[in-house]
Structure formats: C-alpha cells, structure tokens
Write an enzyme that holds these catalytic residues in place. Sequence first.
Site, PDB file in Angstrom:
ATOM      1  N   THR A  19       0.768  -1.784  -0.201  1.00 33.57           N
ATOM      2  CA  THR A  19      -0.043   0.103   0.258  1.00 33.57           C
ATOM      3  C   THR A  19       0.492   1.031  -0.060  1.00 33.57           C
ATOM      4  OG1 THR A  19      -1.649  -1.311   1.240  1.00 33.57           O
ATOM      5  CG2 THR A  19      -2.083   0.985   1.617  1.00 33.57           C
ATOM      6  N   SER A 114       6.078   3.531   8.937  1.00 34.48           N
ATOM      7  CA  SER A 114       4.772   4.747   9.409  1.00 34.48           C
ATOM      8  C   SER A 114       4.791   3.994  10.892  1.00 34.48           C
ATOM      9  CB  SER A 114       4.567   4.036   8.104  1.00 34.48           C
ATOM     10  OG  SER A 114       3.073   4.831   9.011  1.00 34.48           O
ATOM     11  N   HIS A 115       3.456   3.117  11.248  1.00 31.57           N
ATOM     12  CA  HIS A 115       3.480   2.756  12.601  1.00 31.57           C
ATOM     13  C   HIS A 115       3.561   1.781  12.740  1.00 31.57           C
ATOM     14  CE1 HIS A 115       0.979   1.663   9.139  1.00 31.57           C
ATOM     15  NE2 HIS A 115       0.159   0.555  10.253  1.00 31.57           N
ATOM     16  N   ASP A 279       2.676   9.111  14.093  1.00 33.97           N
ATOM     17  CA  ASP A 279       2.689   7.813  14.324  1.00 33.97           C
ATOM     18  C   ASP A 279       4.225   7.962  14.156  1.00 33.97           C
ATOM     19  OD1 ASP A 279       2.609   8.566  11.392  1.00 33.97           O
ATOM     20  OD2 ASP A 279       2.658   6.344  10.691  1.00 33.97           O
ATOM     21  N   ASP A 281       6.341   7.963  11.106  1.00 28.09           N
ATOM     22  CA  ASP A 281       6.339   9.098   9.951  1.00 28.09           C
ATOM     23  C   ASP A 281       5.394  10.198  10.416  1.00 28.09           C
ATOM     24  OD1 ASP A 281       4.778   7.043   9.063  1.00 28.09           O
ATOM     25  OD2 ASP A 281       4.985   8.359   7.358  1.00 28.09           O
ATOM     26  N   ASP A 283       2.807  11.199   9.276  1.00 28.21           N
ATOM     27  CA  ASP A 283       1.807  11.377   8.911  1.00 28.21           C
ATOM     28  C   ASP A 283       0.274  10.864   9.314  1.00 28.21           C
ATOM     29  OD1 ASP A 283       1.855   8.897   8.469  1.00 28.21           O
ATOM     30  OD2 ASP A 283       1.889   8.762   6.308  1.00 28.21           O
ATOM     31  N   ARG A 284       0.316  10.249  10.629  1.00 35.43           N
ATOM     32  CA  ARG A 284      -1.138   9.469  10.505  1.00 35.43           C
ATOM     33  C   ARG A 284      -1.178  10.664  12.136  1.00 35.43           C
ATOM     34  NH1 ARG A 284      -1.762   3.360  11.139  1.00 35.43           N
ATOM     35  NH2 ARG A 284      -1.502   3.108   8.399  1.00 35.43           N
ATOM     36  N   LYS A 378      -0.618  12.404   3.360  1.00 31.55           N
ATOM     37  CA  LYS A 378      -1.338  12.468   4.760  1.00 31.55           C
ATOM     38  C   LYS A 378      -1.003  13.325   5.356  1.00 31.55           C
ATOM     39  CE  LYS A 378      -1.159   8.123   6.641  1.00 31.55           C
ATOM     40  NZ  LYS A 378      -0.543   7.393   5.542  1.00 31.55           N
TER      41      LYS A 378
HETATM   42  C1  G16 Z   1      -0.383   3.863   4.675  1.00 38.02           C
HETATM   43  C2  G16 Z   1      -1.439   4.212   3.200  1.00 38.02           C
HETATM   44  C3  G16 Z   1      -2.459   4.338   3.907  1.00 38.02           C
HETATM   45  C4  G16 Z   1      -3.706   3.418   4.245  1.00 38.02           C
HETATM   46  C5  G16 Z   1      -2.815   2.287   5.211  1.00 38.02           C
HETATM   47  C6  G16 Z   1      -3.494   1.506   5.951  1.00 38.02           C
HETATM   48  O1  G16 Z   1      -0.156   4.670   5.574  1.00 38.02           O
HETATM   49  O2  G16 Z   1      -0.496   5.660   2.925  1.00 38.02           O
HETATM   50  O3  G16 Z   1      -3.521   5.265   2.920  1.00 38.02           O
HETATM   51  O4  G16 Z   1      -4.682   3.846   4.591  1.00 38.02           O
HETATM   52  O5  G16 Z   1      -1.440   2.182   5.615  1.00 38.02           O
HETATM   53  O6  G16 Z   1      -2.926   0.683   4.995  1.00 38.02           O
HETATM   54  P1  G16 Z   1      -3.473  -1.065   4.599  1.00 38.02           P
HETATM   55  O7  G16 Z   1      -4.884  -0.828   5.251  1.00 38.02           O
HETATM   56  O8  G16 Z   1      -3.212  -1.619   3.426  1.00 38.02           O
HETATM   57  O9  G16 Z   1      -2.396  -1.404   6.075  1.00 38.02           O
HETATM   58  P2  G16 Z   1       0.749   4.448   6.071  1.00 38.02           P
HETATM   59  O10 G16 Z   1       0.513   5.451   7.483  1.00 38.02           O
HETATM   60  O11 G16 Z   1       1.586   3.121   7.067  1.00 38.02           O
HETATM   61  O12 G16 Z   1       1.907   4.988   5.280  1.00 38.02           O
END
Ligand code: G16
Length: 545
Positions: A19, A114-115, A279, A281, A283-284, A378
């Site tokens: 993703t 990310s998270h 989070d 990085d 962005d959340r 984000k």
């Molecule tokens: C990423 C994507 C988001 C997505 C999220 C969850 O976020 O940038 O658009 O909604 O993952 O994705 P999934 O449901 O496929 O785990 P981040 O904050 O992890 O970069």
Amino acid sequence: MTEIRTVSTTPFADQKPGTSGLRKKVTVFQQPHYLENFVQAIFDALEGFAGQTLVVGGDGRYYNRQAIQIILKMAAANGFGRVLVGQGGILSTPAASCVIRKYGAFGGIILSASHNPGGLDGDFGIKYNIGNGGPAPEKVTNAIYARSREITSYQILAAADGDLDGVGEWRLGEMVVQVMDSVTDYGALMESLFDFDRIHHLLTHGGFRFCYDALHAVTGGYGTRILGDRLGASLDCLQNCVPLEDFGGGHPDPNLVYAHDLVAKMLGADAPDFGAASDGDGDRNMVMGQRFFVTPSDSLAVLAANATLVPAYRGGLAGVARSMPTSGAVDRVAARLGIECYETPTGWKFFGNLLDAGKITLCGEESFGTGSNHVREKDGLWAVLFWLNILAVRQQSVEAIVREHWQQFGQNYYSRHDYEGVESERAEMLMAELRRQLSSLAGRQLGGYGIRQADDFCYTDPIDGSISERQGVRLLFEDGSRLIYRLSGTGTEGATLRVYLERYEPNIARHGLDPQVALGDLIAIAQEVAQITPLTGRAEPTVIT
Ligand code: G16
C-alpha cells in the site's frame, strides 16, 4: 576522481511495493544487496534525473542512518546532481513531501515503516515519491517491482560515509549533499496555513489544557519546535517527544490501543481539553477531546465542515475525497456544501491526481490519515493544528463540536476490526471465498439487513483513466450500512484481515453510543458471512479502532 563501482547482484523475489512502499523486517533489509537492489530498481524505473535533485529522509528508526549513507552513494553513482537530506537523516513523511515541492526536486526517497514497530527486530521501509511530493502511482511502483525481478547489478560510489548531523553542504563525487534543518520548511508551511497567533493565544491563555504524544517517533522534534517553541505549548503538554530508534519499544500507531499513555490521560478524571498523537513517520493523527474519541472518518468530516474557519481554506473547498472503507460522514458534508466527494481505493497515492488537478482540497482515510492540497501526503501535525485552529475560533469543547456535527448531519457509526498475523493462505482463502459468494449475496436478507449490492471495489481514476481492481469486498445494505473486507498491504508478518463496519444513524436520541454496541448486528453478520473464526482460527479481532 571518486570511483563508481558496478556491483553484480541477483534479484530478490519479494520486492513488490505494498500500500505504501516496500516494508519488511530490518533483518530482511540488512541482507547483502537487498536495499541496494531496490534502490537501483527505483532509479532504473525513472528517466531524466541526471543532474537533478533528490530528497532523502526518514523517520529515524533503526537502520535509517545506514540506509541513507547507501542511498547517497548510489544517487551519486547514478547521476543525481544534488541530494537534500534532513539533518540526522530525519524528515517526517509530510515534511519530505513539503521539501520535494518547495525545491522542485525530481522526487524523493522516504525511509519509514510508518506505524510499524522499529528496532533491530522491528520493521523498516522505503518508498519513492514523485515530483509532486506524493507517493509514486501504481504504474511507477509496478515498474520498480518489474525491474527488481530482473536486476543484475547496481552502481555505488566507493566513498566514506558523510556527516549527516551538521547543517551544510558537502560533495560525494560530482554530487552535492545538502544537509538541511528537518523542521524549518515544514514549520513555515504550517505557519502559512493556520492562524498561529490565535492558536498561540489558545495554548497560553484561559486555561486550555492540551496533550500531544509523539510516541517517541519523528514528530517529537516537529512537535517540540512548532507546538512548543513557536506556539507556546508548555513542555509538560508534549509527551514522548524524544525520538528514539526503537520508539521506546512501543508501537508508534496513534490509535486507542497503541497510544495507551495518551488514551489513559484523555479518559482519566483530570483529562486535558484536547489530546492528539502522531505515528512513526508523522503522517497519521489521532484526535481526542476530554473523555471523547473522534473517529478519523468523523474528524475528516468535521474539518471539511469547519474549513472556512482556517485561513488557508477560507475561500472554501474545491472538493473532498475519502478512501472507500472510510465512513460516508464527509460525503454528507460535501452534499451540503454542494461540492464533489470522490471515493478512492485505500492508499494515499490515489489522492495525488485529484489534488494535482485541483478537484479536491481535503482528503482522508479511516486509517488515521487526513491531509490537504498543501502537500501530497497525509499529515499528522497539520491535522492537529487544524483542530487547534477550529477550537481557537469556536471556543467549544471537542465533544460539543462533534455532537453538534452529528445533529446537523447524522452520525455514521464506524469501526474497524483487524485480525493481525493471520496465516497468509487462510486469509487469501477467506477473501477468495467471499469473492466467490458475491453474485449470490446481492438481494439476500441477513439478520434484518437487505444487501443492495455486493462487489469487489474497482476504481477508475477520473484524471488519467487508470483502473485499479480488487480493492476490497463490499456488502452495501439497503439502509446505507456497509461491510467491507480487505487484506492490509502494509504488514510484514502473515496477513492482516481488515473488516470495516458502518451504519448511519440520523436519530439524535441514538447518537453517542458505544460503536461496538451500535454496530453489534453488523459485527455478527460480518463474522458469519466471511466465516472468520472457522477460516482464520481467531475468535476475536486483535485490534479494534
Ligand atoms: C498507509 C497508506 C494509507 C493506508 C494505510 C493502511 O499508511 O498510506 O493510505 O490507508 O497504509 O493501509 P493497509 O490497510 O493496506 O494496511 P501509512 O501511514 O502506513 O503509510
């Protein structure tokens, strides 16, 4: 003359971006050639970057510094003219997007999982962002993956590691490395969007109490500088703001489960007026009022409804967008405002074209992400500042603002149930079984709910016409309720099944209930239709948000 080495390699079969880029265990990235192969695959998939600028930075997790040194030497060997790198190798994801756009860079490489947890046993990640500052679209990530499958060599400069800690410039062969302050450009952008004087007044007068939790991740530095130094928040408002390579052993995911310190404080007897977390990085975001949780879907809707209170959006919104599993709360605001609301697949990359074309101003996702046309990612701190700006103008509590919103628009009860670490084969079987049932589900009655439509979400990008199929199984009910199933594209262990549940409640007397109770019937239907327990062996979700 510094020597460019061409190193022979063989492909790794598992470098398909998910993703949001390639996310794996640190130990996977530490294998010889693993990172180098992927970086070379990125460069090979791009054209026309000779002499151009690349932005590089990450969330500071374990392996960030080592990875950056490798990427710098490879960027130099592949012909980039300049790399802008955050001091200490640090750039939050939205700050990287800001820097790419501000300096007209060719693109950027962001290092983050990310998270996901960090540390030697944790996760690492890498993704490429294009010149608009946003995540590479699928055609680019597909090209990177294709290239990773056939790669035979990579190019790297034979040079010593350089200094990432001092702001300034140095050379790597022909290329200039510019180490820049990680916060300055992003902070200036925030100041240009929001009413900082008003927020400063809110935070320093009248007893408003606030708590920001950086979860020991990248926004520790951004929060301290912007919320603390610039906006006057006292140091005791800023919690877990020392960034650590392993996030202090925690899970830097701002939700009700993992942001436990903040949640305990916000639900306690002496809770502050406003609480927020970001989070790994940056962005959340998660937003809470006193003993009150705001779902990300509601947060997006409230920001849209109140956007004209904020200087940057005073002229109104061009349109809004949300990912398909995100609740329809923002759709109702858009309808009231007479603007378009777009529904995209999960993944921030799908908002890029709409933002670039000026079709939307705000967008967001249920996965604790909200953003606008100010960058192409984000943005966690942006969302916190947006809320603070609204609170400063409206002088009401978070709960009062959200309840008033529900009175005007109705409440979209919403919850996501995650089943993490499910055996991949079992999860794939569950999804295949659901897809097999689709044609027979439409028209059926389940526990008093009639299914109006059952499908696998397919998105046609309104700007470039590209088609993305199989983006989530949807059961759409006659009364507007929805049940959605998809597998996460960001995990690194087994599969994560996500079940998204939504029901609309117009009746004010039935607002504000526990969502797990309000959605009880749908939860039972979701388990029954997908045979979750028999197929996954799980009696309960791992995480409920
Ligand atoms: C990423 C994507 C988001 C997505 C999220 C969850 O976020 O940038 O658009 O909604 O993952 O994705 P999934 O449901 O496929 O785990 P981040 O904050 O992890 O970069």
